[in-house]
Design a protein around this motif. Structure first.
Motif: not given
Length: 423
Positions: A36-40, A236-239, A247-249, A253-261
């Motif tokens: 498994l794994g995100p695209s790319g 794993v739980k998110q996927f 963690p997957i965006g 990579e997710k930046d801090e602003a997106v994570q905070k939002q």
């Protein structure tokens, strides 16, 4: 029996772009594994590296005792005969009919006569539901049909290792269930080693014996499916849940602003769109169709799970024990059902055959048997009892921060189809 595939310290880049690094895992002999794994994240690249189409910068790929990263072209040619590969887009020859595409490996690697080749090809064509389309060109059929033709070609040599790159892509849910069941039946018949790359979470949760996941250029986890399905790793739980919060965006990579939002949205009770399935429960694994042999891999897999059970979190241990207790009960019920059926037909050998009456008719499966496409959490799979084999290796987790089923009689759909051999 399929052969073991051992990967050690594998690293692959294209120019300055690193795809993944230091990947180590073992595909156990005769077992079904999923990646498994995100695209790319390089899952297709990994498959192509396993068969020597791409060469890694570091590491080894040992197949049947040969490191294909260091062997000669002649040795690699021989090793590739062990493989059957279903590429993501089918990879058919556009100027050849489906029949000739599927016959190609037999003509290339064997000295079989054309009559024999035709028998084998037509058998595989029927197996994947393409009877009547064998004279069509790849450009004249749908993407899903091309995918099934690619699978028939991958199976035509009865390979010891089968690699499937997203076998469900381009297929509707019903055909996906049939293809999934087909892979399990093939594993039961020839004990082949199978690796499936997929984004389909239902396939990942019900088909393989082992699961791995690539993320951010590393192998997050690989081992028995019970480990990953009960993992508390956020990625794993998110996927598995298909949730956008985690963690997957959209980018790797997710930046801090997106994570905070996203954290603020979660705190406000806004959902991330994922499924709310209970992942503390292990969904029963799909089993071979009635009349197929029992999978030899199951006892090997269970023994390995028992060896690492004490290392798992308490909730995982509890889920595994509960699942295996139900499996043991189903084993006894299934074998009692099979024995009664054999005695009723005058066959006192206590065999496993469950086929009944006329052609295409099957006896009702015992209560709780899991089948492809089933999502019922009340079903339980059937585990065969075999002599214990030695495990291939100890599994490690890298430290990174009463339903009844009855197969459908499809003969009525084939009444107007004509076998070209009869012409």
């Amino acid at each position: 029996m399929g052969v073991e595939v051992s990967v050690e310290g594998l690293t692959k880049s294209f120019g300055s772009q690193n795809i993944w690094r230091d990947v180590s895992l073992t595909l156990p002999s005769g077992e079904v594994s999923a990646l498994l794994g995100p695209s790319g994240t390089g899952k297709s690249v990994f498959l192509k590296t396993l068969i020597g189409l791409l060469h890694p910068e570091q590491g080894s790929v040992i197949i049947d005792g040969t490191d294909i990263t260091k062997c000669s072209s002649k040795e690699l040619y021989e090793i590739r005969k062990l493989f059957g590969v279903l590429f993501q887009d089918g990879a058919l020859f556009g100027s050849m009919s489906l029949y000739d595409n599927i016959a190609f490996p037999l003509r290339e690697h064997t000295k079989k006569k054309e009559d024999n080749i035709r028998d084998i090809v037509m058998e595989k064509i029927d197996l994947v539901g393409l009877t009547g389309a064998e004279d069509k060109l790849p450009g004249e059929i749908s993407g899903g049909m091309r995918k099934r033709a690619g699978l028939a070609r991958a199976l035509v040599l009865d390979p010891e290792i089968i690699l499937c790159d997203e076998p469900d892509s381009g297929l509707d849910p019903v055909r996906t269930a049939y293809i999934s069941q087909l892979l399990i039946d093939i594993n039961a018949q020839i004990d082949a080693t199978i690796l499936i790359v997929t984004h389909n979470i239902n396939i990942a949760r019900t088909i393989p014996d082992n699961i791995g996941m690539l993320f951010r250029k590393e192998l997050v986890m690989f081992g028995p499916r019970e480990v990953l399905l009960t993992s508390e790793q956020p990625v794993v739980k998110q996927f598995l849940s298909g949730d956008r919060f985690g963690p997957i965006g959209m980018s790797e990579e997710k930046d801090e602003a997106v994570q905070k939002q996203e954290e603020e949205m979660q705190a406000a009770g806004i959902g991330g769109g994922g499924t709310k399935d209970d992942f503390s429960e292990i969904i029963p694994q799909v089993q071979p169709n009635p009349g197929q042999p029992e999978r030899k891999a199951i006892e090997r897999h269970r023994q390995r799970v028992h060896e690492i059970l004490h290392t798992l979190p308490e909730n995982a241990q509890e889920a595994i024990r509960r699942s295996q207790a139900e499996e043991d009960q189903i084993i006894a019920e299934n074998r009692k059902h099979a024995d009664k059926h054999d005695l009723g037909n005058g066959n006192g050998n206590g065999g496993n055959q469950q086929q009944s009456g006329g052609a295409g008719e099957w006896s009702t499966a015992p209560a709780g048997v899991a089948v492809a496409g089933s999502r019922s959490d009340t079903t339980t799979d059937v585990i065969g009892q075999h002599a214990s084999d030695q495990p291939t290796r100890d599994w490690t987790t890298p430290d990174v921060s009463d339903a009844q089923t009855q197969p459908i009689d499809t003969s009525r759909f084939d009444s107007d189809r004509r076998d070209p051999r009869s012409s």
